[in-house]
Design a protein around this motif. Structure first.
Motif, PDB file in Angstrom:
ATOM      1  N   ALA A   1      20.292   7.685  63.112  1.00 30.84           N
ATOM      2  CA  ALA A   1      19.178   8.571  62.754  1.00 30.84           C
ATOM      3  C   ALA A   1      18.580   9.259  63.973  1.00 30.84           C
ATOM      4  CB  ALA A   1      18.104   7.793  61.993  1.00 30.84           C
ATOM      5  N   THR A   2      19.449   9.833  64.796  1.00 29.29           N
ATOM      6  CA  THR A   2      19.022  10.507  66.023  1.00 29.29           C
ATOM      7  C   THR A   2      19.571  11.923  66.122  1.00 29.29           C
ATOM      8  OG1 THR A   2      18.840   8.426  67.253  1.00 29.29           O
ATOM      9  CG2 THR A   2      19.160  10.426  68.546  1.00 29.29           C
ATOM     10  N   LEU A   3      20.849  12.097  65.831  1.00 31.66           N
ATOM     11  CA  LEU A   3      21.501  13.387  66.068  1.00 31.66           C
ATOM     12  C   LEU A   3      20.900  14.519  65.246  1.00 31.66           C
ATOM     13  CD1 LEU A   3      25.253  12.317  66.314  1.00 31.66           C
ATOM     14  CD2 LEU A   3      23.610  12.693  68.157  1.00 31.66           C
ATOM     15  N   GLN A   4      20.252  14.199  64.128  1.00 25.51           N
ATOM     16  CA  GLN A   4      19.677  15.254  63.292  1.00 25.51           C
ATOM     17  C   GLN A   4      18.567  16.017  64.008  1.00 25.51           C
ATOM     18  OE1 GLN A   4      19.168  12.018  62.787  1.00 25.51           O
ATOM     19  NE2 GLN A   4      17.008  11.641  62.374  1.00 25.51           N
ATOM     20  N   TRP A   5      18.035  15.461  65.098  1.00 22.37           N
ATOM     21  CA  TRP A   5      16.987  16.150  65.858  1.00 22.37           C
ATOM     22  C   TRP A   5      17.539  17.151  66.864  1.00 22.37           C
ATOM     23  CZ3 TRP A   5      12.318  16.194  64.092  1.00 22.37           C
ATOM     24  CH2 TRP A   5      11.854  15.127  63.317  1.00 22.37           C
ATOM     25  N   LEU A   6      18.869  17.187  67.008  1.00 21.78           N
ATOM     26  CA  LEU A   6      19.505  18.102  67.950  1.00 21.78           C
ATOM     27  C   LEU A   6      20.230  19.178  67.160  1.00 21.78           C
ATOM     28  CD1 LEU A   6      21.035  15.430  70.342  1.00 21.78           C
ATOM     29  CD2 LEU A   6      18.788  16.532  70.495  1.00 21.78           C
ATOM     30  N   PRO A   7      19.719  20.410  67.133  1.00 21.88           N
ATOM     31  CA  PRO A   7      20.349  21.462  66.322  1.00 21.88           C
ATOM     32  C   PRO A   7      21.815  21.705  66.674  1.00 21.88           C
ATOM     33  CG  PRO A   7      18.170  22.149  67.072  1.00 21.88           C
ATOM     34  CD  PRO A   7      18.485  20.879  67.805  1.00 21.88           C
ATOM     35  N   ASP A   8      22.196  21.405  67.917  1.00 21.81           N
ATOM     36  CA  ASP A   8      23.569  21.650  68.360  1.00 21.81           C
ATOM     37  C   ASP A   8      24.400  20.372  68.388  1.00 21.81           C
ATOM     38  OD1 ASP A   8      22.195  20.435  70.406  1.00 21.81           O
ATOM     39  OD2 ASP A   8      23.055  21.660  72.002  1.00 21.81           O
ATOM     40  N   HIS A   9      24.027  19.376  67.584  1.00 21.63           N
ATOM     41  CA  HIS A   9      24.704  18.086  67.733  1.00 21.63           C
ATOM     42  C   HIS A   9      26.178  18.118  67.341  1.00 21.63           C
ATOM     43  CE1 HIS A   9      23.333  17.508  63.454  1.00 21.63           C
ATOM     44  NE2 HIS A   9      24.485  16.896  63.344  1.00 21.63           N
ATOM     45  N   LEU A  10      26.584  19.034  66.487  1.00 22.32           N
ATOM     46  CA  LEU A  10      28.008  19.127  66.146  1.00 22.32           C
ATOM     47  C   LEU A  10      28.813  19.505  67.388  1.00 22.32           C
ATOM     48  CD1 LEU A  10      29.660  18.738  63.528  1.00 22.32           C
ATOM     49  CD2 LEU A  10      29.689  21.219  63.289  1.00 22.32           C
ATOM     50  N   GLU A  11      28.268  20.406  68.203  1.00 23.80           N
ATOM     51  CA  GLU A  11      28.931  20.806  69.438  1.00 23.80           C
ATOM     52  C   GLU A  11      28.852  19.715  70.501  1.00 23.80           C
ATOM     53  OE1 GLU A  11      26.705  22.864  67.776  1.00 23.80           O
ATOM     54  OE2 GLU A  11      28.400  23.936  66.876  1.00 23.80           O
ATOM     55  N   LEU A  12      27.948  18.767  70.311  1.00 21.35           N
ATOM     56  CA  LEU A  12      27.788  17.679  71.268  1.00 21.35           C
ATOM     57  C   LEU A  12      28.788  16.547  71.039  1.00 21.35           C
ATOM     58  CD1 LEU A  12      25.822  16.743  73.566  1.00 21.35           C
ATOM     59  CD2 LEU A  12      24.477  15.602  71.782  1.00 21.35           C
ATOM     60  N   LEU A  13      29.402  16.500  69.863  1.00 22.72           N
ATOM     61  CA  LEU A  13      30.300  15.385  69.535  1.00 22.72           C
ATOM     62  C   LEU A  13      31.438  15.203  70.539  1.00 22.72           C
ATOM     63  CD1 LEU A  13      30.572  15.561  65.633  1.00 22.72           C
ATOM     64  CD2 LEU A  13      29.023  14.194  67.045  1.00 22.72           C
ATOM     65  N   PRO A  14      32.097  16.275  71.025  1.00 19.47           N
ATOM     66  CA  PRO A  14      33.180  16.046  72.001  1.00 19.47           C
ATOM     67  C   PRO A  14      32.704  15.303  73.250  1.00 19.47           C
ATOM     68  CG  PRO A  14      33.310  18.278  71.139  1.00 19.47           C
ATOM     69  CD  PRO A  14      32.020  17.701  70.638  1.00 19.47           C
ATOM     70  N   ARG A  15      31.521  15.641  73.750  1.00 14.38           N
ATOM     71  CA  ARG A  15      31.020  14.972  74.946  1.00 14.38           C
ATOM     72  C   ARG A  15      30.692  13.510  74.668  1.00 14.38           C
ATOM     73  NH1 ARG A  15      27.297  13.517  78.386  1.00 14.38           N
ATOM     74  NH2 ARG A  15      25.630  13.444  76.844  1.00 14.38           N
ATOM     75  N   LEU A  16      30.163  13.228  73.478  1.00 13.22           N
ATOM     76  CA  LEU A  16      29.858  11.840  73.127  1.00 13.22           C
ATOM     77  C   LEU A  16      31.133  11.015  72.970  1.00 13.22           C
ATOM     78  CD1 LEU A  16      26.903  12.349  70.614  1.00 13.22           C
ATOM     79  CD2 LEU A  16      26.787  11.580  72.990  1.00 13.22           C
ATOM     80  N   VAL A  17      32.137  11.588  72.331  1.00 10.74           N
ATOM     81  CA  VAL A  17      33.412  10.878  72.196  1.00 10.74           C
ATOM     82  C   VAL A  17      34.008  10.596  73.570  1.00 10.74           C
ATOM     83  CG1 VAL A  17      35.796  11.072  71.362  1.00 10.74           C
ATOM     84  CG2 VAL A  17      33.895  11.720  69.864  1.00 10.74           C
ATOM     85  N   ASP A  18      33.835  11.512  74.507  1.00 13.56           N
ATOM     86  CA  ASP A  18      34.350  11.314  75.861  1.00 13.56           C
ATOM     87  C   ASP A  18      33.694  10.135  76.581  1.00 13.56           C
ATOM     88  OD1 ASP A  18      36.196  13.335  75.777  1.00 13.56           O
ATOM     89  OD2 ASP A  18      34.934  14.818  76.784  1.00 13.56           O
ATOM     90  N   GLN A  19      32.519   9.709  76.115  1.00 18.46           N
ATOM     91  CA  GLN A  19      31.842   8.569  76.743  1.00 18.46           C
ATOM     92  C   GLN A  19      32.391   7.223  76.251  1.00 18.46           C
ATOM     93  OE1 GLN A  19      29.730   9.611  79.192  1.00 18.46           O
ATOM     94  NE2 GLN A  19      30.371  11.609  78.406  1.00 18.46           N
ATOM     95  N   VAL A  20      33.309   7.293  75.282  1.00 20.25           N
ATOM     96  CA  VAL A  20      33.904   6.081  74.703  1.00 20.25           C
ATOM     97  C   VAL A  20      35.285   5.867  75.305  1.00 20.25           C
ATOM     98  CG1 VAL A  20      34.659   4.975  72.564  1.00 20.25           C
ATOM     99  CG2 VAL A  20      32.622   6.444  72.568  1.00 20.25           C
ATOM    100  N   ARG A  21      35.579   4.657  75.675  1.00 20.97           N
ATOM    101  CA  ARG A  21      36.891   4.341  76.227  1.00 20.97           C
ATOM    102  C   ARG A  21      37.972   4.519  75.158  1.00 20.97           C
ATOM    103  NH1 ARG A  21      34.071  -0.488  78.380  1.00 20.97           N
ATOM    104  NH2 ARG A  21      33.515  -0.051  80.559  1.00 20.97           N
ATOM    105  N   PRO A  22      39.205   4.848  75.557  1.00 18.33           N
ATOM    106  CA  PRO A  22      40.304   4.920  74.586  1.00 18.33           C
ATOM    107  C   PRO A  22      40.399   3.623  73.786  1.00 18.33           C
ATOM    108  CG  PRO A  22      41.012   5.819  76.687  1.00 18.33           C
ATOM    109  CD  PRO A  22      39.640   5.234  76.916  1.00 18.33           C
ATOM    110  N   GLY A  23      40.508   3.760  72.465  1.00 19.36           N
ATOM    111  CA  GLY A  23      40.537   2.603  71.589  1.00 19.36           C
ATOM    112  C   GLY A  23      39.163   2.109  71.184  1.00 19.36           C
ATOM    113  N   GLY A  24      38.119   2.714  71.754  1.00 22.29           N
ATOM    114  CA  GLY A  24      36.753   2.310  71.438  1.00 22.29           C
ATOM    115  C   GLY A  24      36.208   3.025  70.215  1.00 22.29           C
ATOM    116  N   TRP A  25      34.951   2.751  69.910  1.00 28.62           N
ATOM    117  CA  TRP A  25      34.348   3.193  68.653  1.00 28.62           C
ATOM    118  C   TRP A  25      33.081   4.012  68.883  1.00 28.62           C
ATOM    119  CZ3 TRP A  25      36.608   1.693  63.929  1.00 28.62           C
ATOM    120  CH2 TRP A  25      37.655   0.772  64.043  1.00 28.62           C
ATOM    121  N   PHE A  26      32.954   5.080  68.098  1.00 27.63           N
ATOM    122  CA  PHE A  26      31.744   5.898  68.073  1.00 27.63           C
ATOM    123  C   PHE A  26      31.287   5.993  66.623  1.00 27.63           C
ATOM    124  CE2 PHE A  26      30.146  10.507  67.879  1.00 27.63           C
ATOM    125  CZ  PHE A  26      28.829  10.131  68.147  1.00 27.63           C
TER     126      PHE A  26
END
Length: 258
Positions: A103-128
């Protein structure tokens, strides 16, 4: 336009707000992660569930609200909390094994465009995994929007933050495009609320808070009175409690192994 959060008001319906978090982390099939982060952790009461789920992991919580982090730091032991912005947060030590945002991303109007950067913070095989409200066409939101657009309020509320989100299919495709294996779904909870003006109490702790804080004191009281009256009409109490339907959108993604 900036606003602040009230942890105690937010926690008024802690059980109801916590149910989607529990449903979300249940679908994370991580085994013995070493690093778990709750991004947008709020007052930290739900972050504690991550420490219980993965007792061997280093668990931390990040939130942009100093008030929320102060509350979390006084009530949750064994978890590190820090003030930080979702948009520029960087994972420590080259990535995390589990990244949760509730219940956080809804406050960021551009959060769909932010998803690639967030996924990059996860190690390969990890979970987001994240969850966002999907009820913005419900009276609990539309009444506030309509009222805030009227005189004499609009001059003060025009720049107030307003949450928004996408449907589950949009998140599923966006995360698949990033090479993730994705489980996405939606659930509508029927919360039974009790007390005086319970729907107002709910929204004043979350979605309506920026609008309310944008108003000067005298005008705020007038706005609150009108908002309460309209919410009572939209969500009547028949003596068995007020039913608040609340749609939530979920996505659990596993990053591909390299």
């Amino acid at each position: 336009m900036s606003h602040t959060w009230d942890p105690d008001r937010y926690l008024t319906y802690a059980d109801e707000r916590g149910r989607p978090f529990v449903d979300l982390i249940t679908r994370i099939d991580a085994h013995d992660p070493t690093t778990v982060v709750d991004l947008g952790c709020g007052p930290g009461n739900l972050t504690a569930l991550l420490a219980e789920r993965w007792p061997g992991a280093a668990v931390s919580g990040v939130d942009s609200s100093p008030e929320m982090i102060a509350k979390a730091g006084t009530t949750i032991a064994g978890v590190d909390f820090a003030v930080g912005d979702v948009r520029d947060w960087v994972a420590p030590d080259g990535g995390v094994d589990v990244l949760v945002s509730n219940a956080t991303l809804q406050w960021l109007p551009d959060h769909l465009e932010l998803l690639p950067r967030l996924v990059d913070q996860v190690r390969p095989g990890g979970w987001f995994a994240f969850q966002v409200p999907g009820n913005f066409d419900e009276p609990s939101h539309t009444i506030r929007t309509e009222l805030a657009a009227q005189e004499p309020y609009v001059a003060h509320t025009a720049g107030a933050a307003v949450p928004s989100s996408y449907d589950a299919a949009t998140y599923l495709r966006a995360l698949q495009d990033l090479g993730c294996e994705v489980d996405a779904w939606e659930t509508t909870y029927l919360h039974v609320l009790r007390g005086e003006d319970p729907v107002f109490t709910w929204v004043s702790g979350t979605g309506a808070r920026p609008t309310l804080q944008a108003l000067p004191d005298g005008l705020r009281l007038e706005f609150e009175g009108e908002l309460k009256e309209r919410l009572r009409a939209a969500y009547p109490d028949d003596g068995r409690g007020v039913v608040l339907p609340f749609r939530r959108i979920f996505a659990v993604a596993r990053r591909a192994e390299i």
